[in-house]
Design a protein around this motif. Structure first.
Motif, PDB file in Angstrom:
ATOM      1  N   TYR A  71       5.816  61.099  -6.308  1.00 50.93           N
ATOM      2  CA  TYR A  71       4.177  60.788  -6.054  1.00 50.93           C
ATOM      3  C   TYR A  71       4.211  59.373  -5.289  1.00 50.93           C
ATOM      4  O   TYR A  71       3.181  59.454  -4.428  1.00 50.93           O
ATOM      5  CB  TYR A  71       3.640  60.352  -7.541  1.00 50.93           C
ATOM      6  CG  TYR A  71       2.274  59.883  -7.619  1.00 50.93           C
ATOM      7  CD1 TYR A  71       1.232  60.822  -7.313  1.00 50.93           C
ATOM      8  CD2 TYR A  71       2.033  58.597  -7.595  1.00 50.93           C
ATOM      9  CE1 TYR A  71      -0.009  60.555  -7.354  1.00 50.93           C
ATOM     10  CE2 TYR A  71       0.616  58.182  -7.685  1.00 50.93           C
ATOM     11  CZ  TYR A  71      -0.237  58.979  -7.543  1.00 50.93           C
ATOM     12  OH  TYR A  71      -1.668  58.502  -7.462  1.00 50.93           O
ATOM     13  N   GLY A  72       4.911  58.419  -5.287  1.00 49.38           N
ATOM     14  CA  GLY A  72       5.005  57.361  -4.527  1.00 49.38           C
ATOM     15  C   GLY A  72       5.066  57.720  -3.107  1.00 49.38           C
ATOM     16  O   GLY A  72       4.410  57.165  -2.277  1.00 49.38           O
TER      17      GLY A  72
ATOM     18  N   THR B 156      10.713  60.607   1.671  1.00 48.54           N
ATOM     19  CA  THR B 156      10.063  61.401   0.664  1.00 48.54           C
ATOM     20  C   THR B 156      10.838  62.848   0.672  1.00 48.54           C
ATOM     21  O   THR B 156      11.181  63.401  -0.423  1.00 48.54           O
ATOM     22  CB  THR B 156       8.777  61.881   1.195  1.00 48.54           C
ATOM     23  OG1 THR B 156       7.871  60.503   0.985  1.00 48.54           O
ATOM     24  CG2 THR B 156       7.880  62.761   0.333  1.00 48.54           C
TER      25      THR B 156
ATOM     26  N   ILE C 197       1.113  60.060   3.275  1.00 54.62           N
ATOM     27  CA  ILE C 197      -0.343  60.269   3.597  1.00 54.62           C
ATOM     28  C   ILE C 197      -0.767  59.230   4.177  1.00 54.62           C
ATOM     29  O   ILE C 197      -1.402  59.170   5.258  1.00 54.62           O
ATOM     30  CB  ILE C 197      -0.938  60.833   2.421  1.00 54.62           C
ATOM     31  CG1 ILE C 197      -0.183  62.128   2.126  1.00 54.62           C
ATOM     32  CG2 ILE C 197      -2.323  60.926   2.557  1.00 54.62           C
ATOM     33  CD1 ILE C 197      -0.705  63.009   0.773  1.00 54.62           C
ATOM     34  N   TYR C 198      -0.800  58.086   3.674  1.00 57.18           N
ATOM     35  CA  TYR C 198      -1.246  56.921   4.042  1.00 57.18           C
ATOM     36  C   TYR C 198      -0.685  56.263   5.489  1.00 57.18           C
ATOM     37  O   TYR C 198      -1.538  55.988   6.330  1.00 57.18           O
ATOM     38  CB  TYR C 198      -1.049  55.713   3.046  1.00 57.18           C
ATOM     39  CG  TYR C 198      -1.505  54.274   3.564  1.00 57.18           C
ATOM     40  CD1 TYR C 198      -2.909  53.813   3.262  1.00 57.18           C
ATOM     41  CD2 TYR C 198      -0.899  53.526   4.460  1.00 57.18           C
ATOM     42  CE1 TYR C 198      -3.433  52.518   3.820  1.00 57.18           C
ATOM     43  CE2 TYR C 198      -1.387  52.124   5.052  1.00 57.18           C
ATOM     44  CZ  TYR C 198      -2.402  51.970   4.536  1.00 57.18           C
ATOM     45  OH  TYR C 198      -3.192  50.598   5.021  1.00 57.18           O
TER      46      TYR C 198
ATOM     47  N   THR D 128       2.321  59.755  -1.651  1.00 58.36           N
ATOM     48  CA  THR D 128       1.031  58.722  -1.247  1.00 58.36           C
ATOM     49  C   THR D 128       1.135  57.861  -0.136  1.00 58.36           C
ATOM     50  O   THR D 128       0.178  57.776   0.683  1.00 58.36           O
ATOM     51  CB  THR D 128       0.512  58.100  -2.329  1.00 58.36           C
ATOM     52  OG1 THR D 128       1.477  57.311  -3.020  1.00 58.36           O
ATOM     53  CG2 THR D 128       0.186  58.997  -3.516  1.00 58.36           C
ATOM     54  N   SER D 129       2.520  57.165   0.091  1.00 60.94           N
ATOM     55  CA  SER D 129       3.068  56.338   1.045  1.00 60.94           C
ATOM     56  C   SER D 129       2.613  57.079   2.490  1.00 60.94           C
ATOM     57  O   SER D 129       2.282  56.665   3.420  1.00 60.94           O
ATOM     58  CB  SER D 129       3.835  55.665   0.832  1.00 60.94           C
ATOM     59  OG  SER D 129       4.337  54.658   1.778  1.00 60.94           O
TER      60      SER D 129
END
Length: 169
Positions: free
Chosen positions: A110-111, A142, A117-118, A114-115
């Motif tokens: 999950y982290g 990832t 995508i950012y 999101t990282s």
């Protein structure tokens, strides 16, 4: 269902073994980068990309090789009692630890997503003089977590099969 699980285990194990063998050679790439860095500094022509490139290569080495290390049993394990246990008792203990690992890797995934995508959305760069984009490294990291999650699931299936008396070879 058993054939599907056996196919999944074989696919994941084969894939992670191949990627892990590739990842083993990344250590040589890192050495070459650091050697170039040392030689260029000796001639007073230091390259500003070498240290960060070596760090990125080491991160890829670590993350892409993690699933293979897990599969081969080369990770750190407290072997005080474990080595003397029967295969079934080891499988029961590994079942618990694999479940905990899957939960942990779920949070890591999950982290990582999101990282990543950012980093892609905002074109995140490193805060160095070289300032490379961070998205490629975050994608690799990832992907490494996905590989470890798949390997942990494969190990979980193998442990369940061992406990049922039908080991997956």
């Amino acid at each position: 269902m058993y054939n599907f699980i056996r196919t999944y285990v074989r696919f994941v194990d084969t894939f992670n073994r191949r990627v892990g063998i590739f990842a083993m050679y990344l250590i040589f790439a890192m050495f070459a980068i650091l050697l170039y860095s040392s030689v260029s500094k000796a001639f007073h022509l230091p390259a500003n990309w070498t240290l960060e490139s070596a760090q990125f290569t080491m991160a890829a080495y670590y993350m892409l090789g993690g699933a293979f290390a897990m599969q081969a049993g080369d990770h750190v394990r407290m072997d005080l009692f474990y080595g003397s246990w029967s295969l079934r008792k080891r499988a029961a203990f590994d079942l618990i630890t694999a479940g905990a690992l899957i939960v942990f890797l779920g949070f890591m995934l999950y982290g990582g997503i999101t990282s990543t995508i950012y980093a892609i959305t905002f074109k995140e760069k490193s805060f160095s003089a070289w300032a490379p984009y961070m998205a490629p490294l975050k994608i690799v990291m990832t992907f490494g977590v996905v590989m470890m999650l798949a390997q942990a699931t494969s190990s979980l299936f193998k442990d369940i099969a061992e406990l049922r008396g039908r080991p997956i070879a």
